[in-house]
Scaffold this motif. Structure first.
Motif, PDB file in Angstrom:
ATOM      1  N   ARG A 164      -9.551 -10.782  -3.468  1.00  0.00           N
ATOM      2  CA  ARG A 164      -9.416  -9.349  -3.756  1.00  0.00           C
ATOM      3  C   ARG A 164      -9.302  -8.516  -2.478  1.00  0.00           C
ATOM      4  NH1 ARG A 164     -10.392  -7.998  -9.165  1.00  0.00           N
ATOM      5  NH2 ARG A 164     -11.033  -9.781 -10.404  1.00  0.00           N
ATOM      6  N   ALA A 165      -9.262  -9.180  -1.332  1.00  0.00           N
ATOM      7  CA  ALA A 165      -9.038  -8.446  -0.081  1.00  0.00           C
ATOM      8  C   ALA A 165      -7.649  -7.805  -0.120  1.00  0.00           C
ATOM      9  CB  ALA A 165      -9.145  -9.400   1.100  1.00  0.00           C
ATOM     10  N   ARG A 166      -7.519  -6.660   0.542  1.00  0.00           N
ATOM     11  CA  ARG A 166      -6.247  -5.913   0.517  1.00  0.00           C
ATOM     12  C   ARG A 166      -5.350  -6.334   1.672  1.00  0.00           C
ATOM     13  NH1 ARG A 166      -5.416  -3.071  -4.332  1.00  0.00           N
ATOM     14  NH2 ARG A 166      -7.512  -2.948  -5.185  1.00  0.00           N
ATOM     15  N   THR A 167      -4.087  -6.472   1.371  1.00  0.00           N
ATOM     16  CA  THR A 167      -3.101  -6.766   2.412  1.00  0.00           C
ATOM     17  C   THR A 167      -2.565  -5.446   2.970  1.00  0.00           C
ATOM     18  OG1 THR A 167      -1.291  -6.807   0.835  1.00  0.00           O
ATOM     19  CG2 THR A 167      -2.442  -8.886   1.226  1.00  0.00           C
ATOM     20  N   ALA A 168      -1.714  -5.527   3.972  1.00  0.00           N
ATOM     21  CA  ALA A 168      -1.207  -4.322   4.634  1.00  0.00           C
ATOM     22  C   ALA A 168      -0.485  -3.393   3.669  1.00  0.00           C
ATOM     23  CB  ALA A 168      -0.286  -4.732   5.783  1.00  0.00           C
ATOM     24  N   ASP A 169       0.154  -3.951   2.634  1.00  0.00           N
ATOM     25  CA  ASP A 169       0.891  -3.074   1.706  1.00  0.00           C
ATOM     26  C   ASP A 169       0.005  -2.564   0.560  1.00  0.00           C
ATOM     27  OD1 ASP A 169       0.659  -5.178  -0.108  1.00  0.00           O
ATOM     28  OD2 ASP A 169       2.771  -5.762   0.005  1.00  0.00           O
ATOM     29  N   GLY A 170      -1.292  -2.852   0.605  1.00  0.00           N
ATOM     30  CA  GLY A 170      -2.214  -2.297  -0.386  1.00  0.00           C
ATOM     31  C   GLY A 170      -2.465  -3.208  -1.572  1.00  0.00           C
ATOM     32  N   ARG A 171      -1.611  -4.230  -1.751  1.00  0.00           N
ATOM     33  CA  ARG A 171      -1.875  -5.171  -2.844  1.00  0.00           C
ATOM     34  C   ARG A 171      -3.029  -6.091  -2.449  1.00  0.00           C
ATOM     35  NH1 ARG A 171       3.507  -8.416  -3.646  1.00  0.00           N
ATOM     36  NH2 ARG A 171       3.467  -8.174  -1.385  1.00  0.00           N
ATOM     37  N   THR A 172      -3.698  -6.659  -3.459  1.00  0.00           N
ATOM     38  CA  THR A 172      -4.703  -7.667  -3.122  1.00  0.00           C
ATOM     39  C   THR A 172      -3.977  -8.959  -2.731  1.00  0.00           C
ATOM     40  OG1 THR A 172      -4.823  -8.560  -5.340  1.00  0.00           O
ATOM     41  CG2 THR A 172      -6.332  -6.731  -4.825  1.00  0.00           C
TER      42      THR A 172
END
Ligand SMILES: O=c1ccn([C@@H]2O[C@H](COP(=O)(O)O)[C@@H](O)[C@H]2O)c(=O)[nH]1
Length: 278
Positions: A164-172
């Motif tokens: 559930r960590a967020r990637t740079a584009d905001g998706r998990t």
């Protein structure tokens, strides 16, 4: 060879939406009156195959419980796979492989090349070296009618911190896995060959599974605390693609074959009631 998605769709239509795991835990061997040794492992696995191989759509041997006995345990896994195939169930090897692409190629050969002694219909894979690193598995699966189930939102509580960590584009991280697998299944009918693993224990996922186009393997039922009714909360509009998976809940009914069959029938009925009401 027909695609795995097509074969899975047919198996589920004929036998019902159920995957049963072969997880020969030491505690289960003891409960079945078997020694925690190769003979116990062999007897346990053969009993499950004879009880369920001709009636359950998918059987999922857990590789770890065979590997812990070394090469002779793996030899029993090989014969279990052959027996399951002869009995008519699809074999999903739960082995959760993942590595750099060049090594994934070797894992793909081990499990998805029909000439391999460990050849199965489908495997589980870990995407945490990047979904793209699994490309050799996807390619060999597509070539030989195999399937790959990629971990997305696992049933264990520890998984969330990574998934559930967020990637740079905001998706998990999990949503990026979901989106990449969805692309692989684009246009596949009646079902894609690339699945996801989403635990039945996790409640409302908060993720969009609607476009996956492939099967959604749901472990965590029974021994880990989730029940069939939780599938509705977890999968919502995507229930049609769910393949519920039970190991200890069914296996603990053994070693009597009729009791194993009754346990599998019971959980299948419970899941059908939820999946049919979608
Ligand atoms: O998220 C996951 C992915 C895989 N598993 C595997 O499924 C079975 C569950 O066994 P139970 O006895 O039904 O709890 C086991 O082989 C796990 O390694 C999972 O539980 N969760």
């Amino acid at each position: 060879m027909e695609s795995f998605g097509t074969r899975l769709h047919r198996a589920v239509s004929e036998r019902g939406p159920l995957c049963v795991g072969i997880d020969p835990h030491p505690g289960l061997l003891a409960r079945w009156g078997l020694a925690d040794d190769l003979a116990g492992l062999e007897r346990f696995s053969r009993t499950v195959v004879e009880a369920l191989g001709d009636r359950v759509a998918v059987v999922k041997p857990q590789s770890a419980f065979f590997e812990r006995f070394g090469s002779r345990g793996v030899a029993i896994l090989e014969s279990t796979i052959r027996q399951l195939r002869d009995a008519g169930s699809l074999v999903l090897l739960d082995v959760k492989r993942g590595d750099i692409g060049s090594t994934v190629s070797a894992y793909a050969s081990a499990y998805l090349d029909p000439s391999s002694p460990l050849y199965v219909d489908a495997v589980t894979a870990s995407p945490y070296l990047g979904v793209g690193s699994l490309a050799p598995m996807f390619e060999l699966a597509a070539e030989h009618g195999g399937g790959v189930f990629v971990l997305a939102l696992t049933s264990n509580p520890e998984g969330a911190a990574v998934q559930r960590a967020r990637t740079a584009d905001g998706r998990t991280v999990a949503q990026t896995v979901i989106d990449e697998i969805s692309q692989l299944n684009a246009g596949a009918t009646p079902l894609g060959s690339f699945g996801l693993v989403v635990g039945a224990t996790i409640g409302d996922t908060g993720h969009d599974l609607s476009g996956v186009g492939g099967p959604l393997l749901a472990p965590g039922l029974g021994a880990q605390g989730a029940g069939a009714s939780d599938l509705r909360t977890v999968f919502g509009p995507s229930l049609a693609a769910v393949l519920p998976s039970y190991s200890r809940e069914v296996l603990s009914a053994g070693p009597d074959a009729a009791s194993l069959r009754a346990a599998a029938d019971r959980v299948l009925d419970e899941c059908r009631a939820v999946l049919a009401a979608r």
